[in-house]
Design a protein around this motif. Sequence first.
Motif, mmCIF file in Angstrom:
data_model
loop_
_atom_site.group_PDB
_atom_site.id
_atom_site.type_symbol
_atom_site.label_atom_id
_atom_site.label_comp_id
_atom_site.label_asym_id
_atom_site.label_seq_id
_atom_site.Cartn_x
_atom_site.Cartn_y
_atom_site.Cartn_z
ATOM 1 N N SER A 144 36.917 49.642 51.277
ATOM 2 C CA SER A 144 35.846 50.615 51.010
ATOM 3 C C SER A 144 34.619 49.860 50.495
ATOM 4 C CB SER A 144 36.311 51.619 49.961
ATOM 5 O OG SER A 144 36.441 50.962 48.711
ATOM 6 N N GLY A 145 33.484 50.551 50.442
ATOM 7 C CA GLY A 145 32.258 49.930 49.917
ATOM 8 C C GLY A 145 32.469 49.423 48.492
ATOM 9 N N GLY A 146 33.156 50.216 47.686
ATOM 10 C CA GLY A 146 33.398 49.833 46.297
ATOM 11 C C GLY A 146 34.275 48.588 46.209
ATOM 12 N N GLN A 147 35.314 48.565 47.055
ATOM 13 C CA GLN A 147 36.199 47.393 47.040
ATOM 14 C C GLN A 147 35.457 46.152 47.530
ATOM 15 O OE1 GLN A 147 39.180 49.105 49.547
ATOM 16 N NE2 GLN A 147 40.272 50.078 47.858
ATOM 17 N N GLN A 148 34.567 46.341 48.503
ATOM 18 C CA GLN A 148 33.776 45.196 48.984
ATOM 19 C C GLN A 148 32.873 44.668 47.872
ATOM 20 O OE1 GLN A 148 31.729 46.177 52.639
ATOM 21 N NE2 GLN A 148 33.637 46.420 53.762
ATOM 22 N N GLN A 149 32.332 45.582 47.079
ATOM 23 C CA GLN A 149 31.470 45.126 45.983
ATOM 24 C C GLN A 149 32.293 44.366 44.949
ATOM 25 O OE1 GLN A 149 28.838 43.905 45.066
ATOM 26 N NE2 GLN A 149 27.466 45.588 44.652
ATOM 27 N N ILE A 150 33.497 44.859 44.666
ATOM 28 C CA ILE A 150 34.375 44.154 43.724
ATOM 29 C C ILE A 150 34.727 42.782 44.299
ATOM 30 C CG2 ILE A 150 36.743 44.186 42.805
ATOM 31 C CD1 ILE A 150 36.259 47.181 42.208
ATOM 32 N N LEU A 151 34.949 42.723 45.608
ATOM 33 C CA LEU A 151 35.238 41.432 46.246
ATOM 34 C C LEU A 151 34.031 40.492 46.111
ATOM 35 C CD1 LEU A 151 36.951 39.529 47.957
ATOM 36 C CD2 LEU A 151 36.202 40.771 50.006
ATOM 37 N N ALA A 152 32.834 41.038 46.306
ATOM 38 C CA ALA A 152 31.631 40.199 46.178
ATOM 39 C C ALA A 152 31.515 39.647 44.751
ATOM 40 C CB ALA A 152 30.385 41.009 46.546
ATOM 41 N N VAL A 153 31.850 40.473 43.769
ATOM 42 C CA VAL A 153 31.802 40.010 42.377
ATOM 43 C C VAL A 153 32.883 38.951 42.150
ATOM 44 C CG1 VAL A 153 32.089 40.707 39.954
ATOM 45 C CG2 VAL A 153 30.769 42.151 41.524
ATOM 46 N N GLY A 154 34.077 39.186 42.706
ATOM 47 C CA GLY A 154 35.162 38.207 42.592
ATOM 48 C C GLY A 154 34.773 36.882 43.221
ATOM 49 N N GLN A 155 34.088 36.965 44.355
ATOM 50 C CA GLN A 155 33.645 35.746 45.048
ATOM 51 C C GLN A 155 32.652 34.962 44.186
ATOM 52 O OE1 GLN A 155 30.958 36.028 48.474
ATOM 53 N NE2 GLN A 155 32.716 35.463 49.738
ATOM 54 N N GLY A 156 31.850 35.687 43.413
ATOM 55 C CA GLY A 156 30.933 35.019 42.491
ATOM 56 C C GLY A 156 31.671 34.425 41.303
ATOM 57 N N LEU A 157 32.560 35.215 40.721
ATOM 58 C CA LEU A 157 33.240 34.775 39.491
ATOM 59 C C LEU A 157 34.163 33.595 39.706
ATOM 60 C CD1 LEU A 157 34.194 38.133 37.775
ATOM 61 C CD2 LEU A 157 32.546 36.409 37.012
ATOM 62 N N ILE A 158 34.738 33.508 40.908
ATOM 63 C CA ILE A 158 35.722 32.448 41.154
ATOM 64 C C ILE A 158 35.051 31.069 41.101
ATOM 65 C CG2 ILE A 158 35.604 32.287 43.685
ATOM 66 C CD1 ILE A 158 38.724 32.401 43.647
ATOM 67 N N GLY A 159 33.727 31.038 41.247
ATOM 68 C CA GLY A 159 32.995 29.774 41.147
ATOM 69 C C GLY A 159 32.708 29.362 39.709
ATOM 70 N N ASP A 160 33.268 30.099 38.726
ATOM 71 C CA ASP A 160 33.097 29.773 37.298
ATOM 72 C C ASP A 160 31.647 29.620 36.866
ATOM 73 O OD1 ASP A 160 35.763 29.749 36.599
ATOM 74 O OD2 ASP A 160 36.031 27.648 37.181
ATOM 75 N N PRO A 161 30.839 30.649 37.066
ATOM 76 C CA PRO A 161 29.434 30.505 36.657
ATOM 77 C C PRO A 161 29.277 30.444 35.139
ATOM 78 C CG PRO A 161 29.917 32.784 37.258
ATOM 79 C CD PRO A 161 31.145 31.985 37.601
ATOM 80 N N LYS A 162 28.216 29.768 34.714
ATOM 81 C CA LYS A 162 27.813 29.872 33.302
ATOM 82 C C LYS A 162 26.912 31.089 33.161
ATOM 83 C CE LYS A 162 27.903 24.895 32.788
ATOM 84 N NZ LYS A 162 27.074 23.695 32.957
ATOM 85 N N LEU A 163 26.161 31.364 34.240
ATOM 86 C CA LEU A 163 25.312 32.561 34.287
ATOM 87 C C LEU A 163 25.649 33.310 35.569
ATOM 88 C CD1 LEU A 163 22.859 34.353 33.486
ATOM 89 C CD2 LEU A 163 21.426 32.772 34.789
ATOM 90 N N LEU A 164 26.110 34.549 35.407
ATOM 91 C CA LEU A 164 26.395 35.401 36.559
ATOM 92 C C LEU A 164 25.235 36.375 36.737
ATOM 93 C CD1 LEU A 164 28.561 36.348 38.703
ATOM 94 C CD2 LEU A 164 29.198 38.099 37.023
ATOM 95 N N ILE A 165 24.653 36.381 37.936
ATOM 96 C CA ILE A 165 23.546 37.294 38.219
ATOM 97 C C ILE A 165 24.064 38.393 39.141
ATOM 98 C CG2 ILE A 165 21.256 37.515 39.230
ATOM 99 C CD1 ILE A 165 20.705 34.631 38.604
ATOM 100 N N LEU A 166 23.902 39.628 38.704
ATOM 101 C CA LEU A 166 24.373 40.771 39.494
ATOM 102 C C LEU A 166 23.165 41.595 39.927
ATOM 103 C CD1 LEU A 166 27.275 41.927 37.119
ATOM 104 C CD2 LEU A 166 27.544 40.760 39.326
ATOM 105 N N ASP A 167 22.933 41.668 41.229
ATOM 106 C CA ASP A 167 21.788 42.437 41.726
ATOM 107 C C ASP A 167 22.259 43.799 42.211
ATOM 108 O OD1 ASP A 167 19.377 43.323 42.638
ATOM 109 O OD2 ASP A 167 19.039 41.692 44.070
#
Length: 243
Positions: A144-167
């Motif tokens: 679903s759109g919501g699950q895709q957004q959660i996946l996009a956030v997971g894809q960002g977080l898995i890179g261990d950011p010091k600063l996470l930017i969410l648009d």
Amino acid sequence: MANQRPCAPLLEVRDVRVAYGKAEVVHGISMDVRAGEFVVMLGRNGAGKSSLLHAISGLVPMRTGTVRFEGRDLGGARPRDIVKAGIIQVLEGHRVFHTLSVEDNLLIGTYAANSRGDRGKLGRIYELFPELAERRHQMASRLSGGQQQILAVGQGLIGDPKLLILDEPSGGLAPMVVDRILDVASDLCRSGMAILLVEQLVEKALRHAHYGYLVETGRVAAEAFVDELREGDLLQRVYLGGH
Ligand SMILES: Nc1ncnc2c1ncn2[C@@H]1O[C@H](COP(=O)(O)OP(=O)(O)OP(=O)(O)O)[C@@H](O)[C@H]1O
Ligand SMILES: [Mg+2]
């Protein structure tokens, strides 16, 4: 957090201008995200928020200005090197690779640090988002759109950011999805990750953030702690266009 910003600067944006061709849309924005902060940027459609974020992430060039991260000048750095420095942006509009599985989408988020992918990092993301673990072998197009957004956030977080930017993680999705994402972001912030959020759901954003910037047609119209932003009439002015 008491009404004092942490001293340690993490991201320092100074007088950044962004233009598309001759059309300048960001007219000299300065803003900071300090260590451990959750900062929100609010403003109407077309105000230039995404353009500024893209300039920070190296996705569009700056016309003038500087971006420093942990004291290092990122001017002219490639997006991949900016990711390596610790800034990861989750783009607007839950963009994932539709023809890849959930797991392969997550592994892509580890490529900047390890070009062969790092499966060891999957477990933490699956703990944060069990719905991704359940669907790890499904094509992203079937989410679903919501699950895709959660996946996009997971894809960002898995890179261990010091600063996470969410648009705009809300992007037309169910409010519950947004709450999930912002709750996770708040937890991560408490454990030391800095967050820079752009969001149209103002109330939700203000509930999670410490400090906010109001952007009006490419300029910072105001900045303050979120409780001050809530109390003043500035928010109304920015969103309703009144004076
Ligand atoms: N690639 C582009 N080429 C030309 N103009 C663009 C491009 N991207 C954005 N713009 C224009 O720049 C201005 C700022 O857009 P931007 O997407 O940064 O705003 P925003 O604050 O993120 O808006 P929204 O809340 O709708 O996401 C708008 O007038 C937009 O039409
Ligand atoms: Mg935008």
